[in-house]
Design a protein around this motif. Structure first.
Motif, PDB file in Angstrom:
ATOM      1  N   THR A 104      18.001  66.279 -14.027  1.00 32.90           N
ATOM      2  CA  THR A 104      17.253  65.072 -14.376  1.00 32.90           C
ATOM      3  C   THR A 104      15.882  65.116 -13.715  1.00 32.90           C
ATOM      4  O   THR A 104      15.739  65.530 -12.571  1.00 32.90           O
ATOM      5  CB  THR A 104      17.992  63.796 -13.944  1.00 32.90           C
ATOM      6  OG1 THR A 104      18.234  63.837 -12.548  1.00 32.90           O
ATOM      7  CG2 THR A 104      19.307  63.643 -14.679  1.00 32.90           C
ATOM      8  N   VAL A 105      14.889  64.699 -14.472  1.00 30.36           N
ATOM      9  CA  VAL A 105      13.512  64.622 -13.991  1.00 30.36           C
ATOM     10  C   VAL A 105      13.010  63.219 -14.279  1.00 30.36           C
ATOM     11  O   VAL A 105      13.126  62.745 -15.402  1.00 30.36           O
ATOM     12  CB  VAL A 105      12.611  65.655 -14.708  1.00 30.36           C
ATOM     13  CG1 VAL A 105      11.162  65.513 -14.280  1.00 30.36           C
ATOM     14  CG2 VAL A 105      13.116  67.065 -14.477  1.00 30.36           C
ATOM     15  N   GLU A 106      12.472  62.569 -13.250  1.00 30.38           N
ATOM     16  CA  GLU A 106      11.922  61.228 -13.436  1.00 30.38           C
ATOM     17  C   GLU A 106      10.413  61.328 -13.611  1.00 30.38           C
ATOM     18  O   GLU A 106       9.731  61.986 -12.827  1.00 30.38           O
ATOM     19  CB  GLU A 106      12.258  60.348 -12.242  1.00 30.38           C
ATOM     20  CG  GLU A 106      13.736  60.025 -12.132  1.00 30.38           C
ATOM     21  CD  GLU A 106      14.031  59.062 -11.004  1.00 30.38           C
ATOM     22  OE1 GLU A 106      13.203  58.926 -10.089  1.00 30.38           O
ATOM     23  OE2 GLU A 106      15.103  58.443 -11.033  1.00 30.38           O
ATOM     24  N   ALA A 107       9.910  60.670 -14.653  1.00 32.40           N
ATOM     25  CA  ALA A 107       8.464  60.663 -14.911  1.00 32.40           C
ATOM     26  C   ALA A 107       8.103  59.415 -15.692  1.00 32.40           C
ATOM     27  O   ALA A 107       8.811  59.023 -16.619  1.00 32.40           O
ATOM     28  CB  ALA A 107       8.067  61.908 -15.696  1.00 32.40           C
ATOM     29  N   ASP A 108       6.992  58.792 -15.305  1.00 34.47           N
ATOM     30  CA  ASP A 108       6.509  57.629 -16.048  1.00 34.47           C
ATOM     31  C   ASP A 108       6.107  58.026 -17.460  1.00 34.47           C
ATOM     32  O   ASP A 108       6.339  57.299 -18.414  1.00 34.47           O
ATOM     33  CB  ASP A 108       5.316  56.985 -15.333  1.00 34.47           C
ATOM     34  CG  ASP A 108       5.737  56.284 -14.051  1.00 34.47           C
ATOM     35  OD1 ASP A 108       6.800  55.642 -14.056  1.00 34.47           O
ATOM     36  OD2 ASP A 108       5.007  56.396 -13.052  1.00 34.47           O
ATOM     37  N   ASP A 109       5.512  59.202 -17.578  1.00 34.38           N
ATOM     38  CA  ASP A 109       5.063  59.703 -18.880  1.00 34.38           C
ATOM     39  C   ASP A 109       5.627  61.113 -19.075  1.00 34.38           C
ATOM     40  O   ASP A 109       5.236  62.040 -18.368  1.00 34.38           O
ATOM     41  CB  ASP A 109       3.536  59.741 -18.930  1.00 34.38           C
ATOM     42  CG  ASP A 109       3.014  60.126 -20.308  1.00 34.38           C
ATOM     43  OD1 ASP A 109       3.812  60.478 -21.196  1.00 34.38           O
ATOM     44  OD2 ASP A 109       1.779  60.069 -20.484  1.00 34.38           O
ATOM     45  N   PRO A 110       6.542  61.289 -20.019  1.00 31.86           N
ATOM     46  CA  PRO A 110       7.135  62.613 -20.244  1.00 31.86           C
ATOM     47  C   PRO A 110       6.106  63.711 -20.512  1.00 31.86           C
ATOM     48  O   PRO A 110       6.370  64.878 -20.252  1.00 31.86           O
ATOM     49  CB  PRO A 110       8.038  62.407 -21.460  1.00 31.86           C
ATOM     50  CG  PRO A 110       8.344  60.949 -21.462  1.00 31.86           C
ATOM     51  CD  PRO A 110       7.122  60.285 -20.906  1.00 31.86           C
ATOM     52  N   GLN A 111       4.933  63.354 -20.996  1.00 29.96           N
ATOM     53  CA  GLN A 111       3.905  64.367 -21.246  1.00 29.96           C
ATOM     54  C   GLN A 111       3.367  64.967 -19.948  1.00 29.96           C
ATOM     55  O   GLN A 111       2.762  66.029 -19.956  1.00 29.96           O
ATOM     56  CB  GLN A 111       2.762  63.773 -22.068  1.00 29.96           C
ATOM     57  CG  GLN A 111       3.194  63.429 -23.473  1.00 29.96           C
ATOM     58  CD  GLN A 111       2.042  62.874 -24.306  1.00 29.96           C
ATOM     59  OE1 GLN A 111       0.919  62.769 -23.843  1.00 29.96           O
ATOM     60  NE2 GLN A 111       2.342  62.530 -25.541  1.00 29.96           N
ATOM     61  N   ASP A 112       3.596  64.282 -18.828  1.00 31.37           N
ATOM     62  CA  ASP A 112       3.168  64.807 -17.531  1.00 31.37           C
ATOM     63  C   ASP A 112       4.108  65.880 -16.995  1.00 31.37           C
ATOM     64  O   ASP A 112       3.787  66.571 -16.036  1.00 31.37           O
ATOM     65  CB  ASP A 112       3.080  63.680 -16.500  1.00 31.37           C
ATOM     66  CG  ASP A 112       1.947  62.718 -16.785  1.00 31.37           C
ATOM     67  OD1 ASP A 112       1.001  63.109 -17.503  1.00 31.37           O
ATOM     68  OD2 ASP A 112       2.002  61.578 -16.290  1.00 31.37           O
ATOM     69  N   VAL A 113       5.290  66.021 -17.614  1.00 28.77           N
ATOM     70  CA  VAL A 113       6.290  66.971 -17.134  1.00 28.77           C
ATOM     71  C   VAL A 113       5.992  68.357 -17.688  1.00 28.77           C
ATOM     72  O   VAL A 113       5.756  68.530 -18.882  1.00 28.77           O
ATOM     73  CB  VAL A 113       7.712  66.529 -17.560  1.00 28.77           C
ATOM     74  CG1 VAL A 113       8.754  67.541 -17.142  1.00 28.77           C
ATOM     75  CG2 VAL A 113       8.022  65.162 -16.985  1.00 28.77           C
ATOM     76  N   ARG A 114       5.981  69.344 -16.806  1.00 28.47           N
ATOM     77  CA  ARG A 114       5.785  70.731 -17.204  1.00 28.47           C
ATOM     78  C   ARG A 114       7.019  71.521 -16.820  1.00 28.47           C
ATOM     79  O   ARG A 114       7.491  71.450 -15.678  1.00 28.47           O
ATOM     80  CB  ARG A 114       4.571  71.339 -16.494  1.00 28.47           C
ATOM     81  CG  ARG A 114       3.277  70.635 -16.764  1.00 28.47           C
ATOM     82  CD  ARG A 114       2.790  70.906 -18.193  1.00 28.47           C
ATOM     83  NE  ARG A 114       1.547  70.220 -18.464  1.00 28.47           N
ATOM     84  CZ  ARG A 114       1.443  69.087 -19.137  1.00 28.47           C
ATOM     85  NH1 ARG A 114       2.517  68.497 -19.604  1.00 28.47           N
ATOM     86  NH2 ARG A 114       0.277  68.535 -19.358  1.00 28.47           N
ATOM     87  N   LEU A 115       7.544  72.272 -17.742  1.00 30.40           N
ATOM     88  CA  LEU A 115       8.705  73.111 -17.481  1.00 30.40           C
ATOM     89  C   LEU A 115       8.240  74.538 -17.233  1.00 30.40           C
ATOM     90  O   LEU A 115       7.421  75.071 -17.976  1.00 30.40           O
ATOM     91  CB  LEU A 115       9.670  73.067 -18.659  1.00 30.40           C
ATOM     92  CG  LEU A 115      10.193  71.682 -19.036  1.00 30.40           C
ATOM     93  CD1 LEU A 115      11.111  71.775 -20.238  1.00 30.40           C
ATOM     94  CD2 LEU A 115      10.916  71.051 -17.863  1.00 30.40           C
TER      95      LEU A 115
END
Length: 87
Positions: free
Chosen positions: A27-38
């Motif tokens: 699980t990854v918490e982020a206000d904006d999913p676009q900020d998440v980098r895999l």
């Protein structure tokens, strides 16, 4: 393949995160999913045995180097454990 679930902060309880982790979901918490980098890693994942064997090889490579007695004891003990599990 590991599954990744992106959620808003505070959506999941610690208990829920633990259950998901046991089920193989990260699980990854982020206000904006676009900020998440895999970031992907190629090749097979390492397990504890791989890491232990690499450490044993590195520590036991040259017994005449600056290896301490404690390191030699550590290597010998791990070798016994690995041998016992392999038998």
């Amino acid at each position: 393949m590991t599954q990744i679930l992106v959620v808003k902060p505070g959506t999941l309880s610690s208990n829920d995160k633990g259950k998901l982790r046991k089920a193989g979901v990260v699980t990854v918490e982020a206000d904006d999913p676009q900020d998440v980098r895999l970031i992907g890693v190629e090749g097979a994942p390492l397990n504890g045995d791989d890491i232990t064997l690499a450490a044993l090889t590195a520590l036991n490579r040259d017994r005449n180097s600056a290896v301490t007695y404690a390191q030699q004891d550590f290597v010998a003990l791990l070798q016994k454990i690995v041998a016992r599990r392999s038998a």
